[in-house]
Design a protein around this motif. Structure first.
Motif, PDB file in Angstrom:
ATOM      1  N   ARG B 472      14.312  50.679 -29.003  1.00  0.00           N
ATOM      2  CA  ARG B 472      14.830  49.921 -27.860  1.00  0.00           C
ATOM      3  C   ARG B 472      13.601  49.563 -27.015  1.00  0.00           C
ATOM      4  NH1 ARG B 472      17.418  50.782 -22.641  1.00  0.00           N
ATOM      5  NH2 ARG B 472      15.556  52.000 -22.156  1.00  0.00           N
ATOM      6  N   PRO B 473      13.476  48.277 -26.602  1.00  0.00           N
ATOM      7  CA  PRO B 473      12.275  47.888 -25.840  1.00  0.00           C
ATOM      8  C   PRO B 473      12.193  48.596 -24.491  1.00  0.00           C
ATOM      9  CG  PRO B 473      13.494  45.948 -26.579  1.00  0.00           C
ATOM     10  CD  PRO B 473      14.362  47.130 -26.856  1.00  0.00           C
ATOM     11  N   THR B 474      11.023  48.589 -23.909  1.00  0.00           N
ATOM     12  CA  THR B 474      10.874  49.006 -22.516  1.00  0.00           C
ATOM     13  C   THR B 474      11.112  47.771 -21.643  1.00  0.00           C
ATOM     14  OG1 THR B 474       9.386  50.021 -20.907  1.00  0.00           O
ATOM     15  CG2 THR B 474       8.341  48.643 -22.555  1.00  0.00           C
ATOM     16  N   TYR B 475      11.725  47.994 -20.487  1.00  0.00           N
ATOM     17  CA  TYR B 475      12.112  46.874 -19.632  1.00  0.00           C
ATOM     18  C   TYR B 475      11.754  47.136 -18.174  1.00  0.00           C
ATOM     19  CZ  TYR B 475      15.481  45.523 -23.381  1.00  0.00           C
ATOM     20  OH  TYR B 475      16.084  45.158 -24.551  1.00  0.00           O
ATOM     21  N   SER B 476      11.703  46.041 -17.413  1.00  0.00           N
ATOM     22  CA  SER B 476      11.575  46.138 -15.966  1.00  0.00           C
ATOM     23  C   SER B 476      12.396  45.009 -15.343  1.00  0.00           C
ATOM     24  CB  SER B 476      10.102  46.007 -15.558  1.00  0.00           C
ATOM     25  OG  SER B 476       9.995  45.975 -14.150  1.00  0.00           O
ATOM     26  N   ALA B 477      13.082  45.293 -14.247  1.00  0.00           N
ATOM     27  CA  ALA B 477      13.875  44.273 -13.559  1.00  0.00           C
ATOM     28  C   ALA B 477      13.673  44.404 -12.058  1.00  0.00           C
ATOM     29  CB  ALA B 477      15.357  44.426 -13.888  1.00  0.00           C
ATOM     30  N   THR B 478      13.390  43.285 -11.435  1.00  0.00           N
ATOM     31  CA  THR B 478      13.272  43.271  -9.975  1.00  0.00           C
ATOM     32  C   THR B 478      14.425  42.462  -9.399  1.00  0.00           C
ATOM     33  OG1 THR B 478      10.878  43.451 -10.096  1.00  0.00           O
ATOM     34  CG2 THR B 478      11.799  42.645  -8.022  1.00  0.00           C
ATOM     35  N   TYR B 479      15.194  43.103  -8.548  1.00  0.00           N
ATOM     36  CA  TYR B 479      16.320  42.437  -7.869  1.00  0.00           C
ATOM     37  C   TYR B 479      15.958  42.231  -6.412  1.00  0.00           C
ATOM     38  CZ  TYR B 479      19.620  42.899 -11.738  1.00  0.00           C
ATOM     39  OH  TYR B 479      20.257  42.759 -12.933  1.00  0.00           O
ATOM     40  N   ARG B 480      16.309  41.054  -5.898  1.00  0.00           N
ATOM     41  CA  ARG B 480      16.127  40.761  -4.470  1.00  0.00           C
ATOM     42  C   ARG B 480      17.425  40.202  -3.922  1.00  0.00           C
ATOM     43  NH1 ARG B 480      12.645  36.275  -4.222  1.00  0.00           N
ATOM     44  NH2 ARG B 480      12.035  36.687  -2.081  1.00  0.00           N
ATOM     45  N   ALA B 481      17.771  40.653  -2.758  1.00  0.00           N
ATOM     46  CA  ALA B 481      18.958  40.116  -2.087  1.00  0.00           C
ATOM     47  C   ALA B 481      18.553  39.619  -0.712  1.00  0.00           C
ATOM     48  CB  ALA B 481      20.025  41.189  -1.955  1.00  0.00           C
ATOM     49  N   ALA B 482      19.085  38.450  -0.321  1.00  0.00           N
ATOM     50  CA  ALA B 482      18.853  37.899   1.021  1.00  0.00           C
ATOM     51  C   ALA B 482      20.122  38.116   1.847  1.00  0.00           C
ATOM     52  CB  ALA B 482      18.534  36.410   0.918  1.00  0.00           C
ATOM     53  N   LEU B 483      19.956  38.776   3.008  1.00  0.00           N
ATOM     54  CA  LEU B 483      21.097  39.028   3.893  1.00  0.00           C
ATOM     55  C   LEU B 483      20.867  38.307   5.218  1.00  0.00           C
ATOM     56  CD1 LEU B 483      21.590  42.908   3.446  1.00  0.00           C
ATOM     57  CD2 LEU B 483      22.781  41.076   2.231  1.00  0.00           C
ATOM     58  N   ASP B 484      21.953  37.819   5.807  1.00  0.00           N
ATOM     59  CA  ASP B 484      21.804  37.238   7.142  1.00  0.00           C
ATOM     60  C   ASP B 484      21.955  38.346   8.190  1.00  0.00           C
ATOM     61  OD1 ASP B 484      24.497  37.748   7.550  1.00  0.00           O
ATOM     62  OD2 ASP B 484      25.123  35.644   7.417  1.00  0.00           O
ATOM     63  N   GLU B 485      21.930  37.938   9.472  1.00  0.00           N
ATOM     64  CA  GLU B 485      21.942  38.955  10.537  1.00  0.00           C
ATOM     65  C   GLU B 485      23.253  39.737  10.578  1.00  0.00           C
ATOM     66  OE1 GLU B 485      23.055  34.927  12.232  1.00  0.00           O
ATOM     67  OE2 GLU B 485      21.622  35.741  10.798  1.00  0.00           O
ATOM     68  N   ASN B 486      24.315  39.157   9.960  1.00  0.00           N
ATOM     69  CA  ASN B 486      25.607  39.868   9.921  1.00  0.00           C
ATOM     70  C   ASN B 486      25.833  40.591   8.596  1.00  0.00           C
ATOM     71  OD1 ASN B 486      26.359  38.958  12.527  1.00  0.00           O
ATOM     72  ND2 ASN B 486      26.853  36.955  11.625  1.00  0.00           N
ATOM     73  N   ASN B 487      24.734  40.786   7.875  1.00  0.00           N
ATOM     74  CA  ASN B 487      24.801  41.464   6.578  1.00  0.00           C
ATOM     75  C   ASN B 487      25.639  40.721   5.547  1.00  0.00           C
ATOM     76  OD1 ASN B 487      23.045  43.595   6.745  1.00  0.00           O
ATOM     77  ND2 ASN B 487      24.569  45.001   7.598  1.00  0.00           N
ATOM     78  N   ASN B 488      25.716  39.403   5.673  1.00  0.00           N
ATOM     79  CA  ASN B 488      26.357  38.618   4.608  1.00  0.00           C
ATOM     80  C   ASN B 488      25.316  38.331   3.523  1.00  0.00           C
ATOM     81  OD1 ASN B 488      28.992  38.252   5.809  1.00  0.00           O
ATOM     82  ND2 ASN B 488      27.925  36.958   7.318  1.00  0.00           N
ATOM     83  N   LEU B 489      25.776  38.359   2.289  1.00  0.00           N
ATOM     84  CA  LEU B 489      24.869  38.111   1.166  1.00  0.00           C
ATOM     85  C   LEU B 489      24.644  36.605   1.013  1.00  0.00           C
ATOM     86  CD1 LEU B 489      23.298  39.192  -1.317  1.00  0.00           C
ATOM     87  CD2 LEU B 489      25.456  39.106  -2.596  1.00  0.00           C
ATOM     88  N   LEU B 490      23.407  36.174   1.215  1.00  0.00           N
ATOM     89  CA  LEU B 490      23.083  34.752   1.112  1.00  0.00           C
ATOM     90  C   LEU B 490      22.620  34.371  -0.285  1.00  0.00           C
ATOM     91  CD1 LEU B 490      20.990  34.274   4.409  1.00  0.00           C
ATOM     92  CD2 LEU B 490      23.428  33.789   4.054  1.00  0.00           C
ATOM     93  N   ALA B 491      21.876  35.246  -0.908  1.00  0.00           N
ATOM     94  CA  ALA B 491      21.296  34.888  -2.213  1.00  0.00           C
ATOM     95  C   ALA B 491      20.946  36.142  -3.000  1.00  0.00           C
ATOM     96  CB  ALA B 491      20.030  34.048  -2.014  1.00  0.00           C
ATOM     97  N   LEU B 492      20.917  35.971  -4.296  1.00  0.00           N
ATOM     98  CA  LEU B 492      20.486  37.058  -5.176  1.00  0.00           C
ATOM     99  C   LEU B 492      19.495  36.504  -6.196  1.00  0.00           C
ATOM    100  CD1 LEU B 492      21.696  40.176  -5.724  1.00  0.00           C
ATOM    101  CD2 LEU B 492      22.040  39.111  -7.949  1.00  0.00           C
ATOM    102  N   HIS B 493      18.451  37.251  -6.412  1.00  0.00           N
ATOM    103  CA  HIS B 493      17.404  36.840  -7.347  1.00  0.00           C
ATOM    104  C   HIS B 493      17.116  38.005  -8.285  1.00  0.00           C
ATOM    105  CE1 HIS B 493      12.794  35.961  -7.901  1.00  0.00           C
ATOM    106  NE2 HIS B 493      13.485  35.646  -8.973  1.00  0.00           N
ATOM    107  N   VAL B 494      17.234  37.747  -9.591  1.00  0.00           N
ATOM    108  CA  VAL B 494      16.842  38.774 -10.560  1.00  0.00           C
ATOM    109  C   VAL B 494      15.733  38.212 -11.431  1.00  0.00           C
ATOM    110  CG1 VAL B 494      18.772  38.100 -12.074  1.00  0.00           C
ATOM    111  CG2 VAL B 494      17.578  40.270 -12.474  1.00  0.00           C
ATOM    112  N   LYS B 495      14.715  39.022 -11.614  1.00  0.00           N
ATOM    113  CA  LYS B 495      13.618  38.651 -12.512  1.00  0.00           C
ATOM    114  C   LYS B 495      13.379  39.860 -13.399  1.00  0.00           C
ATOM    115  CE  LYS B 495       9.593  38.083 -10.685  1.00  0.00           C
ATOM    116  NZ  LYS B 495       8.521  37.468  -9.882  1.00  0.00           N
ATOM    117  N   ALA B 496      13.627  39.685 -14.682  1.00  0.00           N
ATOM    118  CA  ALA B 496      13.560  40.851 -15.569  1.00  0.00           C
ATOM    119  C   ALA B 496      12.921  40.482 -16.893  1.00  0.00           C
ATOM    120  CB  ALA B 496      14.962  41.411 -15.811  1.00  0.00           C
ATOM    121  N   GLY B 497      12.198  41.425 -17.436  1.00  0.00           N
ATOM    122  CA  GLY B 497      11.560  41.206 -18.728  1.00  0.00           C
ATOM    123  C   GLY B 497      11.305  42.522 -19.421  1.00  0.00           C
ATOM    124  N   GLY B 498      10.528  42.434 -20.453  1.00  0.00           N
ATOM    125  CA  GLY B 498      10.251  43.656 -21.187  1.00  0.00           C
ATOM    126  C   GLY B 498       9.224  43.418 -22.264  1.00  0.00           C
TER     127      GLY B 498
END
Lengths: 152, 756
Positions: B472-498
């Protein structure tokens, strides 16, 4: 090479092998008792478990030269018709997936129940921890051992 | 009864003059259950009549059903014949099951992998049962001279009410075997409400053989005059054979020969599943396994660095590709450094919805987390092995292979034989988990046998098995979430490879549920061979994604199940983008079921609880893991799983598979790791490669299936990916520390004063 007279499953059998040959390979290659399985060769997985004078041992670490004048039991010898309470419990709980480790698991379980007829969960963990099941049937094995303990 | 558009390949319903197998591998369905009284059970018939590829019936009404697919522990040998038996309309206790050999003229898809056995067999195997039943009806109609439409069947009997005729299947089997098979497109299949066998648990047909130690595996195979072979492969990835000293072993007791074999002919266009780490290995042949294993230790061999190499690959899609195997001795520390560079380096955009860059600029808060997991070895309990008997222009191979079809041409090519002259017989496998989809060992054994012109059984040691690659390969994934001042989720970004592949499934949840979404992938080349490992890619990305969503829910002040359900509601009612490849309602259904079954909000004293859900292999699974802390270390107490895999053919066996996948996942999350130093695997056996053991398994596992009438989907894999995050999230609750890197156990050992 040397001649050895062995008592296996109540029968007297002769083999002519190198004294260092582990019982695992004597059983499998020379006596065609292939129920005892090869898994790791270093006593870490338990697939090759047999009984030596009633105790569970790893046959990959037992040289044939140390097996003379002992009583050896393999999976083929724990019951005549596959109806040992542990075997029956294994079927009742439909334990096996790939099945490869199960002979070793059953040999460890039967040895445990002989010395401890009503084991606790901890007793079962301790007695069975040397037997790896890669398919992950551990919870069913534990349940089957408890069923066998009740019926024995 | 319903008529289904089947679009079937006709070959399964044709008769072929030679029966596969030959009665050697019969398994008695009733032996695995309560032993019936003799009068309840049919004895072996005097004669079998072949009805079609899958079914033969004896004159006494006994039925043999062939299981077409290789069995590696997923219990297809029981559950696929159940599909045949259902439509054939027979009593399960009169059924014998026989493992089919690899026989492409008779069977369509002899393939165990990708959790597709039941899903792919669902219509074809039921149709095979139904056409066989129709043949028996037609035979009775001819015998009784009545219309076939007036004949009914009931568990192995035919009846014509008008004339009062009644007969067992066995009485007309001889005639049925001579009749023209009906067009499968015209044969009606049962309505779900009519099922008698499907949905009722049947015991493993090989259960009694397993618990009594009967020979079933290739490892157990032996024929007169058979030799034994061990192999020696280079000690590290990126190395090859320089030379070896034959004299160092040929004088040892029991040793017949030592030579090297090359797996592929020069210029051979390899199949995508021809993955092999070492295309040239050394073989030692002798009289017993122990003797060849001893000689293996004594062999003097020199190795050298392998230069960069290339080969052509085809067989997976229409294109032929050029594969590069880079030179060099790789290290895990370098792997980690190279993967970490991608936290800031851009990847390839795999999916983009809305304006994620803009949303991140607007965000009042960005949460970023990186998750990693190491290479894993499959470690099936039966080490790689294979029996082969190659004489003249014919080869017989008996080996553990998940996909014989993919290696058939390669074996034939390497032997210089016609495919038709290479017969592959299917052994029960001591586990597979994807490893035996790569069947290079069949070629190896065949080449050894061809060289010595005698039957041979080649056996890898555990060390050979663990260090020969296809991980099974080795992997890495970076997740980013953008929240507004009211903690609403504005965006999600995943960048993953291995190394060497990306784990991203860009169109899976949470794609479709978030307005601004970006998925990027990347990969780093390597000479370390990789392959399918139970739920490929999902087995990593699910853990990363579901851990991140858990942390995100906490940051947003939401219950983790509620948060997921809100996202799924959005995906259902107003989906973002196209090609979302999941059904949000079914996804939500398993979360709701696991919430109910685990009594989610009512956490018992002393328990910390985590949840996770994932969709893969066409099935939906949600899991809740409960841990406690004992002696300053976590103990997994309970696991609750909710599964939507459509109709469940064999419920207790399905639960067993699910329990196993959960234990497998917990084991790999805590302990699973393969690492490299100068190209050499650092772990060679179970003394250092830690596997989950009895005392580490959960105390209780409950597997609950959604009750629906959807056609069956995957099961062997889908319960595996979610458990990593369910465990990680529960460990966070227990320890106060989020775990971002697998395996977890080394980090837990270092922790002191865990909560509770």
């Amino acid at each position: 090479m040397a001649q050895y007279n062995l008592t296996i499953n109540g029968k007297s059998l002769n083999v002519d092998v190198d004294p260092s040959t582990p019982m695992l390979w004597v059983l499998r290659d020379h006596l065609d008792l292939v129920g005892t399985k090869f898994g790791c060769g270093i006593a870490q997985c338990g697939a090759c478990t047999i009984h030596l004078n009633g105790n569970a041992v790893r046959s990959c670490q037992l040289p044939v030269s140390a097996a003379e004048n002992t009583e050896i039991t393999t999976i083929e010898g724990i019951s005549e018709n596959g109806d040992h309470p542990v075997q029956k419990a294994w079927l009742e709980h439909d334990v096996p997936q790939c099945g490869y480790c199960q002979a070793g698991q059953i040999m460890s379980a039967t040895a445990l129940l002989k010395s401890n007829p009503s084991p606790s969960d901890e007793d079962i963990d301790n007695a069975m921890n040397g037997n790896i099941c890669r398919c992950g049937t551990y919870t069913r094995i534990k349940a089957a051992i408890k069923t066998a303990a009740k019926s024995a | 009864m319903t008529l289904i558009d089947k679009k079937l390949n006709r070959r399964s319903f044709l008769k072929v003059s030679t029966l596969a197998g030959g009665g050697m591998m019969l398994s008695f369905s009733w032996l695995a259950g309560c032993k019936p009284t003799p009068e309840q059970v049919l004895t072996m018939p005097k004669e079998w009549f072949e009805i079609n590829s899958y079914i033969k019936i004896g004159e006494n009404g006994a039925v043999t059903l062939f299981n077409p697919n290789p069995e590696f522990g997923s219990n297809v040998k029981t559950s696929l014949p159940m599909l045949l038996a259902e439509e054939l309309d027979v009593d399960w206790k009169n059924v014998f099951v026989e493992q089919a050999d690899f026989y492409p003229k008779r069977f369509e898809r002899q393939f165990t992998g990708g959790s597709q056995g039941i899903r792919s067999g669902w219509v074809p195997l039921r149709t095979a049962g139904a056409t066989a039943r129709q043949l028996l009806v037609n035979a009775a109609a001819q015998t009784w001279n009545v219309p076939a439409t007036e004949i009914t069947t009931n568990t192995g009997y035919l009846e014509h009410k008008g004339s009062g005729n009644r007969a067992g299947y066995g009485e007309v089997a001889s005639l049925a075997g001579t009749l023209e098979a009906p067009d499968p497109e015209t044969v009606k299949l049962k309505d779900i409400s009519e099922f008698k066998i499907i949905g009722n648990s049947k015991k493993n047909v090989d259960g009694s053989k397993i618990v009594t130690g009967k020979p079933m595996y290739a490892m157990d195979h032996k024929v007169e005059g058979m030799k034994y072979a061990a192999i020696v492969h280079p000690p590290a990835f990126g190395m090859k054979i320089k030379s070896f000293d034959e004299a160092s072993v040929t004088s040892l007791p029991g040793i017949q020969d030592v030579f090297s074999i090359k797996l592929f002919k020069e210029g051979f266009e390899r199949h995508a599943f021809d993955t092999t780490t070492f295309p040239e290995i050394i073989a030692i042949v002798g009289n017993s396994t122990w003797e060849v294993m001893q000689a293996k230790k004594a062999l003097k061999a020199d190795w050298e660095i392998a230069p960069e190499s290339n080969f052509k690959m085809s067989g997976w899609g229409p294109d032929v590709s050029e594969v590069k195997v880079p030179s060099g001795l790789e290290n895990s520390s370098t792997h980690s450094e190279k993967m970490a560079e991608y936290i800031t380096k851009p990847g390839n955009i795999l999916r983009k919805d809305g304006d994620p860059e803009g949303a991140f600029k607007k965000a009042s808060r960005v949460i970023e987390r990186t998750y990693t997991a190491p290479f894993l070895a499959h470690n099936p309990m039966e080490p790689i092995n294979c029996f082969a008997d190659v004489k003249g222009d014919k080869a017989i191979i008996y080996g553990p292979s998940q996909i014989p079809d993919f290696i058939h041409g390669t074996v034939a090519n390497s032997l210089g034989l016609e495919k038709e002259n290479v017969q592959i017989n299917l052994a029960r496998m001591g586990g597979g988990f994807g490893r035996r989809a790569y069947s290079h060992h069949l070629t190896e054994a065949a080449l050894i046998s061809q060289r010595i012109q005698a039957p041979v059984k080649m056996v890898y040691t555990r060390e050979d098995d663990m260090t020969a690659g296809v991980y099974r390969p080795t992997y890495s994934a970076t997740y980013r979430a953008a929240l507004d001042e009211n903690n609403n989720l504005l965006a999600l970004h995943v960048k993953a490879g291995g190394i060497p592949e990306s784990p991203i499934h860009a169109n899976r949840f949470p794609a479709g549920a978030i307005d601004n979404y970006l998925a990027e992938g990347w990969q780093i080349e390597s000479n370390i061979t990789i392959g399918a490992f139970r739920a490929p890619r999902s087995n990593f990305i699910a853990g990363a994604e579901q851990s991140f969503l858990d942390e995100l829910a906490e940051e947003m002040g939401k219950d983790p199940i509620e948060f997921r359900l809100e996202l799924l509601k959005r995906a259902e009612t107003n989906p973002v983008g196209k090609d979302n490849d999941y059904d949000p309602k079914r996804y939500a259904g398993v979360l709701e079921l696991v919430r109910d079954k685990s009594n989610w909000s009512n956490v018992p004293n002393g328990i910390s609880r985590g949840v996770s859900a994932y969709f893969c292999h066409n099935s939906y699974v949600a899991e809740v893991v409960d841990v406690s802390i004992k002696d300053n270390q976590p103990v997994v107490e309970n696991v609750y799983a909710a599964v939507d895999c459509g109709i469940v053919v064999n419920p207790d066996a399905a639960a067993n598979m699910g329990e196993g996948a959960i234990i497998d996942g917990i084991g790999n999350a805590f302990y699973g790791e393969m690492a490299f130093e100068n190209g050499a695997p650092t772990k060679r056996n179970f003394d250092t490669y830690r596997m989950i053991r009895h005392s580490e398994a959960p105390k209780k596992i409950e597997v609950h299936f959604v009750d629906n009438k959807e056609d069956p989907t995957g099961l062997g894999e889908p319960l595996f990916p979610p458990v990593f995050a369910a465990l990680g999230n529960s460990l966070y609750k227990a320890t106060g520390k989020r775990l971002y890197d697998q395996p977890f156990q080394p980090q837990l050992i270092d922790m002191k004063n865990l909560r509770m």
